[in-house]
Design an enzyme around this catalytic site. Structure first.
Site, PDB file in Angstrom:
ATOM      1  CG  HIS A  33      -2.111   1.399   1.199  1.00  0.00           C
ATOM      2  ND1 HIS A  33      -3.277   1.149   0.063  1.00  0.00           N
ATOM      3  CD2 HIS A  33      -1.533   2.416   1.311  1.00  0.00           C
ATOM      4  CE1 HIS A  33      -3.581   2.132   0.875  1.00  0.00           C
ATOM      5  NE2 HIS A  33      -2.921   2.984   1.458  1.00  0.00           N
ATOM      6  CD  GLU A  34       1.933   3.724   3.465  1.00  0.00           C
ATOM      7  OE1 GLU A  34       1.829   4.551   3.038  1.00  0.00           O
ATOM      8  OE2 GLU A  34       0.480   3.475   4.200  1.00  0.00           O
ATOM      9  CG  HIS A  87       0.583   6.552  -1.079  1.00  0.00           C
ATOM     10  ND1 HIS A  87      -1.093   7.399  -1.786  1.00  0.00           N
ATOM     11  CD2 HIS A  87      -0.141   5.677   0.089  1.00  0.00           C
ATOM     12  CE1 HIS A  87      -2.148   6.633  -1.387  1.00  0.00           C
ATOM     13  NE2 HIS A  87      -1.773   5.665  -0.074  1.00  0.00           N
TER      14      HIS A  87
END
Length: 453
Positions: free
Chosen positions: A108-109, A112
């Site tokens: 997820h990170e 980004h």
């Protein structure tokens, strides 16, 4: 990340999609004036993978897996999970579950992070966890760290960092980029989790196949407790109960279990006639339920739908994509249904929300019972994380997107920085508080901790 073990409406098939409802990475704006996109703080709704609660004759809830997109039979019931307490089991299975959870946060990170880097946007931090730094290193002006509280993670941007030497009007600061660029960065974590979920399912299809199960009449008795009413009256593990008091049980697994449980609960200290299949023989057994503390009947068995499990193996790559797509949409549908039920029946489901400790405990149980189940465990966590983070709530990606949309609606005029920081900081403080509360509560609910108290 939070999970909700609340029951969802029964579906025509089982799938791992209602068990764990992680809502995890939050778009974090810390109390200091820095910009972060994070996504891993615990979130309350419901993990949604175990689709329905399957009560046993002792009145405890057993959870079974929800709907599957496969066109054959029913999905695998990985294992019923007792929600009255968590058991971390052996260390290897705990590491497997923790590894899955960590990988999902990293993915997820990374979404980004990559979305920002590929657009040339300045990034200052990449962290797994929150709070004090346990370990860190620096590379290309980015601090990579592992932190003390495993509630998620964040990607930090130097936009409003007073310690940064980047000019405030630098075009490559996130806050100075066009709306579309910022939308891509904020939504990239969700997109990464969705893609990762599909990849996990696709790998499962190619490597081990998808577990499916075909339902048969009656209710299976996997376990009979010693000295219980069932044990005294002759029920054995492996028996299949076909009828109760002369009434044939439904062919549908969840319905059959609930029918049987209902009769037993209503019959404390009264004889209940069960038609039992044992091997190739059918015969009747009379069981007299003991009376529970709340006045209901119990016979001391675990019950599950009478199913046979097989594997669906694709014949070629095209069928693999077909299976994966149907499974992905089936799991996604379960996640959405469970989230809907969480909000509709929030007063009933709120107490069943759990955090990272419970997620790891359930994942460890899945790993012990069937290693193949880790695929669906990971896929469901990814889907949950993606769905929850799209909610327009402070500290979630959806909250950041909502602020960007408000800016667009105002003709490109942003809300005052202090207002944005106040909104996001309050959300983060609340989420971290809830997350820590759930970690403590779920830890105290672990079986070995309860045995010590």
């Amino acid at each position: 990340m939070l999970i909700n073990l609340s029951p969802c409406p029964p579906s025509s098939s089982y799938s791992f999609a209602r068990l764990i409802h992680p809502k995890s990475l939050l778009s974090v704006y810390p109390l200091k004036p820095r910009t972060h996109f994070s996504k891993s703080v615990l979130s309350p709704p419901s993990l949604c993978s175990l689709s329905w609660a399957q009560p046993n004759s002792d009145g405890k809830n057993r959870v079974s897996f929800g709907k599957s997109g496969l066109p054959r039979g029913r999905r695998l019931d990985l294992r019923a999970f007792a929600t009255s307490g968590f058991d971390l089991g052996n260390f290897e299975s705990v590491l497997q579950a923790a590894g899955v959870l960590t990988a999902i946060i990293v993915v997820h990170e990374s979404g980004h992070f990559l979305a920002a880097c590929l657009q040339g946007i300045h990034v200052s931090k990449f962290a797994i966890g929150f709070g004090p730094v346990l370990a860190k290193f620096n590379a290309n002006n980015v601090e990579y760290s592992v932190r003390a509280f495993p509630l998620g993670g964040f990607v930090g941007f130097p936009d409003n960092d007073p310690e940064s030497d980047i000019p405030v009007d630098d075009v490559n600061l996130l806050k100075n980029r066009p709306i579309l660029d910022r939308v891509l960065v904020v939504s990239a974590g969700v997109i990464a989790n969705i893609v990762f979920a599909y990849v996990i399912i696709f790998v499962q299809v190619l490597s081990v196949g998808l577990p499916v199960q075909e339902a048969f009449p009656g209710v299976l008795v996997p376990e009979v407790r010693a000295f219980s009413a069932a044990s005294r009256d002759g029920l054995l593990p492996g028996d299949v109960i076909l009828a109760v008091n002369g009434n044939e049980l439904s062919r549908q697994g969840p319905t059959a279990v609930l029918e049987l449980v209902d009769v037993i609960k209503k019959s404390p200290r009264r004889n209940v006639s069960l038609k039992v299949e044992r091997g190739k023989e059918d015969f009747d057994i009379g069981v007299t339920p003991d009376e529970n503390f709340d006045g209901t009947g119990k016979i001391g068995v675990q019950l599950s739908p009478n199913v046979r499990i097989s594997k669906a193996i694709p014949k070629d790559i095209f069928e693999a994509f077909n299976f994966s797509g149907k499974e992905f949409w089936g799991l996604s549908s379960n996640v959405l249904d469970s989230l809907k039920q969480t909000f509709v029946n929030f007063s009933q489901s709120a107490s069943k929300v759990s955090g990272p400790v419970a997620i790891i405990a359930v994942g460890a149980e899945v790993a012990r019972s069937n290693i193949d189940g880790l695929y669906q465990f990971a896929a469901v966590l990814n889907i949950n994380l993606a769905v929850i983070n799209l909610l327009p709530l402070p500290a979630l990606d959806g909250g950041s997107l909502a602020l960007i949309l408000i800016e667009a609606a105002r003709g490109g005029r942003k809300l005052p920085l202090e207002v944005e920081q106040r909104i996001m900081s309050s959300g983060i403080v609340f989420v971290i508080f809830i997350g820590l509360f759930l970690i403590v509560r779920d830890t105290l609910n672990l079986d070995f901790i309860k045995d010590m108290l």
